[in-house]
Design a protein around this motif. Structure first.
Motif: not given
Length: 332
Positions: A314-329
Motif C-alpha cells: 500500500v505504501l508503494k502504491t501511494a508513492f507511485a501517485a507522486v509526480e517528480f518532475g524537475a520543479a517537483a524534485a
C-alpha cells in the motif's frame, strides 16, 4: 556543555507523535539530527512494560529519552534504566502544560520550583554517564519570564545539566488547553537570546514556532541549537535538507524511492511482529506536501493503509501517485 555541532538541529519530543515508528521514519530523512522520544513518566519506566515504553530501533541513534516526573530518586532510577536501554541522552520535561502533568506535579508546573528541578537534575547526573538535559518554557502563568527563566537556568546548570532547551513561550496552566498553549502565548525569542548572552559557556537551544530549516538556521546566529516540532511532523520532507544545512554533509539529491523501500521493509517487520501498517504510515502522510500527486498519496495512506490486513505494498502504491518532475524534485 554539549558540543554545539552535535545538537545544532533536533526534533522535539511530541506526545502521541514521536513514537518509535515516527523516529525511524525521521531518521531516514536526516542521519544527524538528534531525535527525542515522547515524554515517558518516570513511574511508568520503573514499573511498566519497559520494552513497549522504551524500545527503539538501533537506526534511530542519536536518540534521547524524555522523562516526566518530580521525584529525584525516581527520575534517577528511570534515567539509569534509559541509559541501560541505550539512549544517548536523558531529558527532563519542564514544559508540558497538559492536565495530566499538572495532576502529577511535573512538566511546566516545575517552572515554579526551580530548586526542585535542580535537585532532579543533580540526582539524574549522579545516576548516569550520558548527558542530562532540560526542556522548559520561559515561564508559567503570571511569572515574569526574566527572573523565572534565569532562576531555572541557574539551578539546572549549577546542578550539572548539559543543555537547556527553551520553548520560547509562557505556559498558562489555567485557562488554556495544551493545544492553545502551543499557539496563543506569544513567542519571545529575544528572551532566550538574552539568556544565551548571559550563559556564554552553556548550551542553550530554542524551540517554538519554527516553520522551516531556514528559520532554524537563522536562530543559530544567536543560540546554540534549534528544535523543530510540528513543522517536522506535518511537513517531514523539510528534514531532507538538515544534514547539508546544519552539518555540512554533502549528498546527491534525496532518494525518496529508497526511503519508501526502507519504510516498506520496516513496516513489514512491524506487521510480522503483530503490528499494523497504519502504526507506521500515520507519521508519513505529510511527506510530499506541495508536490503533484500528494493529495492522492495522503488519501491512500489515510484509507487503504488503515484497513485490517494492509501490507507494505500500500505504501508503494501511494508513492507511485507522486509526480517528480524537475520543479517537483526541487520543491521536495
Amino acid at each position: 556543555m554539549l558540543k554545539n555541532q552535535d545538537h545544532r538541529l533536533t526534533i522535539a519530543p511530541m506526545m502521541d507523535w514521536t513514537d518509535r515508528h515516527c523516529r525511524f521514519f525521521h531518521r531516514q530523512l536526516t542521519t544527524r539530527a538528534l531525535l527525542y522520544t515522547e515524554m515517558v513518566v518516570a513511574d511508568a519506566v520503573i514499573q511498566g512494560a519497559r520494552e513497549r515504553l522504551l524500545g527503539f530501533d538501533a537506526a534511530e541513534h542519536p536518540v534521547a529519552l524524555q522523562l516526566g516526573g518530580s521525584d529525584p530518586g525516581k527520575l534517577a532510577e528511570a534515567a539509569r534504566i534509559g541509559e541501560a536501554f541505550g539512549y544517548d541522552e536523558i531529558n527532563l520535561n519542564v514544559g508540558c502544560p497538559s492536565d495530566r502533568v499538572q495532576s502529577g506535579t511535573f512538566g511546566a508546573c516545575l517552572m515554579k520550583v526551580p530548586d526542585l528541578v535542580a535537585g532532579c537534575v543533580a540526582a539524574m547526573k549522579a545516576a548516569v554517564r550520558i548527558p542530562v538535559t532540560v526542556k522548559c518554557r520561559i515561564g508559567v502563568d503570571e511569572q515574569d519570564p526574566e527572573p523565572a527563566l534565569d532562576a531555572l537556568a541557574e539551578g539546572v546548570f549549577d546542578a550539572g545539566a548539559d543543555a537547556l532547551w527553551v520553548h520560547a513561550r509562557k505556559a498558562w496552566l489555567e485557562g488554556l488547553s495544551p493545544k492553545e498553549n502551543r499557539d496563543i502565548p506569544p513567542l519571545d525569542y529575544g528572551r532566550v537570546y538574552r539568556l544565551k548572552a548571559r550563559k556564554q559557556n552553556e548550551f542553550i537551544g530554542i524551540n517554538g514556532g519554527i516553520q522551516s530549516i531556514e528559520e532554524a538556521r537563522a536562530h543559530l546566529d544567536h543560540i546554540d541549537g534549534a528544535m523543530l516540532g510540528r513543522a517536522a511532523y506535518h511537513t517531514p520532507g523539510i528534514l531532507a535538507g538538515v544534514d547539508a544545512t546544519f552539518y555540512g554533509v554533502k549528498s546527491d539529491p534525496f532518494d525518496y524511492a529508497a526511503l519508501i523501500d526502507a519504510m516498506a521493509e520496516y513496516a513489514a517487520r512491524h506487521i510480522e511482529q503483530g503490528g499494523r501498517l497504519g502504526h507506521v504510515t500515520r507519521h508519513m502522510v505529510g511527506l510530499f506536501h506541495g508536490l503533484p500527486g500528494a493529495r492522492r498519496y495522503r488519501q491512500i495512506l489515510s484509507t487503504d493503509a488503515t484497513r485490517p490486513g494492509a501490507g507494505p505494498d500500500v505504501l508503494k502504491t501511494a508513492f507511485a501517485a507522486v509526480e517528480f518532475g524537475a520543479a517537483a524534485a526541487e520543491a521536495a
